[in-house]
Motif scaffolding. Structure first.
Motif, short mmCIF file in Angstrom:
data_model
loop_
_atom_site.label_atom_id
_atom_site.label_comp_id
_atom_site.label_asym_id
_atom_site.label_seq_id
_atom_site.Cartn_x
_atom_site.Cartn_y
_atom_site.Cartn_z
N ALA A 5 16.94 48.71 -12.13
CA ALA A 5 17.11 48.86 -13.58
C ALA A 5 18.51 49.35 -13.94
CB ALA A 5 16.06 49.83 -14.12
N THR A 6 19.11 50.17 -13.07
CA THR A 6 20.48 50.64 -13.32
C THR A 6 21.44 49.47 -13.41
OG1 THR A 6 20.06 52.76 -12.20
CG2 THR A 6 22.36 52.08 -12.45
N VAL A 30 20.64 46.33 -14.15
CA VAL A 30 20.29 45.40 -15.23
C VAL A 30 20.48 45.99 -16.62
CG1 VAL A 30 18.42 44.02 -16.22
CG2 VAL A 30 18.65 44.20 -13.73
N VAL A 31 19.97 47.22 -16.84
CA VAL A 31 19.97 47.78 -18.20
C VAL A 31 20.77 49.07 -18.34
CG1 VAL A 31 17.77 46.73 -18.80
CG2 VAL A 31 17.79 49.00 -17.75
N GLY A 32 21.35 49.58 -17.26
CA GLY A 32 22.15 50.80 -17.36
C GLY A 32 21.39 52.03 -16.93
N GLN A 64 20.67 55.17 -18.28
CA GLN A 64 19.66 55.89 -19.07
C GLN A 64 18.34 55.13 -19.16
OE1 GLN A 64 21.85 56.80 -22.72
NE2 GLN A 64 22.10 58.91 -22.03
N TRP A 65 18.43 53.82 -19.38
CA TRP A 65 17.19 53.04 -19.45
C TRP A 65 16.54 52.89 -18.08
CZ3 TRP A 65 14.65 52.72 -23.66
CH2 TRP A 65 15.31 52.73 -24.88
N ALA A 66 17.34 53.01 -17.04
CA ALA A 66 16.76 53.01 -15.69
C ALA A 66 15.89 54.25 -15.49
CB ALA A 66 17.87 52.97 -14.64
N ALA A 116 12.63 53.47 -17.24
CA ALA A 116 11.82 52.52 -16.47
C ALA A 116 11.16 53.21 -15.28
CB ALA A 116 12.70 51.36 -15.99
#
Length: 208
Positions: free
Chosen positions: A31-32, A34-36, A38-40, A43
């Motif tokens: 997730a880091t 793909v989406v960065g 904080q959003w990782a 998730a």
């Protein structure tokens, strides 16, 4: 007393360890990318909480490691969103790991080694086996081993986080830290497995 086979114990422990330890790391790193960062964190928190809630709904015992993972990711996410930077959200849990290592050492002093409790969450060992003096000594020594492994991992992780933060490279930190911790923990895991295998072999000889 019937002694368990190591392969059977491994088959019992593997699914729980994959869900509680390996999968959250995989979710976080993927997730880091793909989406960065904080959003990782979000998730990973969703993954861990889903696992805990699913077990509670099914009335299945929740391993202590899953509660620890839920607590750790909650604190890490809170710090990450509050500070807006990745370095403090990485350092803070490592400080928590330091105190967990102290708890491991205290549990040895109290003659209630934490590794025994964590092992029983995944592998139901016979009660007669747990009362054996050799087994008690084994869990004391392995708890000491893992206390020092946790201390080394947390110290190394904090030093790397500070260094890489100055360079502004989160992904380098994740790669180097994960590789270093994997090597250190991997050596400790292999040693623990072989030590347990040796214990079972000696107990089997004594039992025969």
């Amino acid at each position: 007393m019937t002694l368990p086979r190591l392969t059977a114990l491994a088959r019992q422990a593997a699914p729980g360890l994959l869900e509680a330890v390996v999968a959250p790391l995989a979710v976080f790193y993927a997730a880091t990318v793909v989406v960065g960062f904080q959003w990782a964190l979000v998730a990973t928190a969703v993954w861990v909480y889903f696992g805990v809630i699913r077990r509670l709904v099914k009335r299945v015992k929740v391993p202590a490691t899953m509660y620890l993972a839920a607590f750790a990711i909650t604190v890490r996410a809170a710090v990450g969103f509050w500070t807006g930077t990745w370095v403090w959200s990485m350092i803070q849990p490592e400080c928590g790991t330091f105190f967990i290592a102290m708890a491991f050492l205290a549990s040895v002093r109290l003659n209630r080694p934490i590794v025994q409790k964590l092992t029983l969450d995944y592998v139901p060992l016979p009660s007669a086996m747990l009362k054996h003096e050799r087994v008690r000594r084994f869990f004391v020594r392995i708890t000491l081993l893992w206390a020092f492994v946790l201390l080394i991992n947390s110290t190394l992780s904090i030093a790397l986080a500070i260094h890489e933060h100055l360079q502004g490279t989160l992904m380098v930190y994740l790669l180097v830290r994960t590789s270093a911790v994997a090597v250190i923990s991997g050596v400790a895991i292999v040693f623990s497995i072989f030590a347990f295998k040796r214990l079972l072999r000696r107990m089997h000889v004594a039992h025969v």
